[in-house]
Design an enzyme around this catalytic site. Sequence first.
Site, PDB file in Angstrom:
ATOM      1  N   GLY A 174       0.818  -1.203   0.000  1.00 52.90           N
ATOM      2  CA  GLY A 174       0.000   0.000   0.000  1.00 52.90           C
ATOM      3  C   GLY A 174       0.854   1.255   0.000  1.00 52.90           C
ATOM      4  N   SER A 175       0.355   2.294   0.658  1.00 49.60           N
ATOM      5  CA  SER A 175       0.985   3.612   0.543  1.00 49.60           C
ATOM      6  C   SER A 175       2.350   3.730   1.196  1.00 49.60           C
ATOM      7  CB  SER A 175       0.044   4.678   1.110  1.00 49.60           C
ATOM      8  OG  SER A 175      -1.120   4.780   0.310  1.00 49.60           O
TER       9      SER A 175
END
Length: 746
Positions: free
Chosen positions: A330-331
């Site tokens: 993810g981020s």
Amino acid sequence: MAKGITKPMYRRMLGVSLVLLFVGFSLLVVKLFSIQVLDYKKYQQKAIEQQTRDVTIAPKRGTIYDRNGKELAVSATAYMVYINPQSIKDGETETREQKIEKISTKLAEILGTPKEDLLASCNKKTYYDVVARRIEQEKADAILAFAKENKYGSIISVAEDPKRYYPFNNFASNAIGFTGSDNQGLAGLEQYYDEYLRGTPGRIITATDAVGNVMPTDDQMYIAPQDGSSLHLTIDEVIQHYLEKALERAVVESNVQKGASGIIMDVTTGEILAMSTKPDFNLNEPRTITDPNVLKMLSTLKGEELKNGTSTALQEMWRNKIINDMYMPGSVYKILTAAYALEENVVKLNDQFNCSGSVMVDGWDRPIRCDKRAGHGPETFVKGFQNSCNPVFINVGLRVGVEKTWAYTKAFGLNKKTGIDLPGEAAGIVFPASTMSNVDLAVQSFGQNIKVTPIQMITAVCAAVNGGKLIKPTMVREITDSNQSVVKSFSPEVVRQVVSEGVSKTVCDLMESVVTGGSGRNAQVPGYRIGGKTGTSEKIDEKNEQGVADKRLVSFCAVAPMEDPKIAILILLDEPKVPVVSGGTLVAPLVKAVLTDTLPYLGIEPKFSAEELAKRETVVPDLVGKSSEEAVSILSKAKLIPKISGGVGTITKQLPNYNQRIPAGGTVLLYTNNAAPPDSVIVPNISGMSPEQANAALVNAGLNVKYSSSNNVAGLIVAGCAPAVGSSVTPGTTVTVELRLITQHD
């Protein structure tokens, strides 16, 4: 010569006899040559086995220490009991059957072993059968006394049999691993370094007669075992406890369905300071399943299904998710995208972008959305990093291009194992340039559709913030022998330079801005400069019955202190089941808790400015004996709030007392005309309140308030307090309130 046998016949018979005699003698010579020369060792070994009794003595396995010399795994002295069934014979006063009955009854009593098992051992047609392993000295002494008293020395014997013991039970269980019944390493460090830890077995060789009885002599050959070497880990027992405490809290508070895991690494050396997966298991009882959900599932199975289900559950319990399991980062991956985009000079900090809530990418028939569906609007690259804006990073990733992205994927080590000294490491799944489309490139830029292990991710992040060097992670600092001489030592191993020092410094600044003004504000630690990045990834390969990927893995990666990075921490929660699922809301507070304990422990002092200190605390003045009007005036100048009980008059009692420190703007309770304060007050329930609501509730209860972080940010709520809600405390006590920011976008 007999009649009928002619001379020629006699000669032929004699010739045949001589030939047969020669052939037979030749075969005998060949056989003797084979036995005495060709198969000499084979028959020598058989002779030794028939003439001696050979007992193996297990060596002591090497100790495993933490980095400060604290014992994490030790080999305690224990004993094994074995018998020689062939030595149980009729005697002058006892028959063989009477001896067997006596031996099996007594050993069953001492060992707690079923008598039937001992009877079976006594009736085996062998010279050596182990009936008990790793028993305590008290039991061993009782057995030896029984054997001596009954003159069973040739039947019952006792030898050392070291027992592996883990003083802290569940501590770092998935990393340390455990041993099997033969003292061999079966998981974790115990398995990886088994060659060094196990040592060399010893032997006791005793002469026996033709029927297997011990010869009536004290002659015995004793070959001492060589103890194993010891491991000195990089793990710090104190920091490991800080991490485990936070993960245990997370599993309960966030209702985590598939476990929590975390790792702390020295960014400059690659040394692992802590590594944990929760739920875990007791190293002293590694085959005992304690997870109530698993036990409930197993209770519905029977027969072969139960056997297979138990085996699967144990394997899952033993898994070290930090190195064995892959996940979509993810981020958190945006740290790497920012690093290589800045290195390639395709983006500058003040470059302008516009987030409308989604972006179209060539080769894909629908828009790729931002977590903030309404969009962030105009924003710089810095603001896009703080907001964790997907469209910004899609645009940046497309600027970098397929070939360069693949080159940096390899440079950061995401396409292969890190080489950490633990068994079973996975390598991750990434797109090579030959198969990477623009859509693949777009989603990789914000950490989706690729899979890495947590150890790969934190190793890459360390490279992004430590000056650009990818360093091989390690669990062991050195190996020493039984004399404490160093057998092998490990130094930091730089794999390659990935980005420049200048870019690395800029990445540090970006990460710090996330904590000071972005989605990572819940990770702020007063007095310290913290950098971090939130992460919430969809588990797109695990869809529900409606075909929707509704499961999430949330994470937060932090580095501290940002002026001179020392440690990195990554915590992951796999499928939390709460209303708001985001790394900033659920994981950042856990990281904060670990760093709050760890940074001072490492000797990294907080750095408050004079202005910050003045705002944080005030010394309570001496007000007893003064008039209520004078006391109010003094408190007003000290920017403290008076609360008077007893009306106008002389102050006879104050809480807090003179010279105590309370938060700036705090309340001082004043009592006049001999009014008495209550003995205690109860901390009210302020969970979920805004800072303003919590402040009012605590002040009304006669308590002071201190916030663990800034309360000037919109969207903060109370996550907890100390003393805890419901505690009975003295009036005027300062209650430290922990705030949490509700963040939706990672």
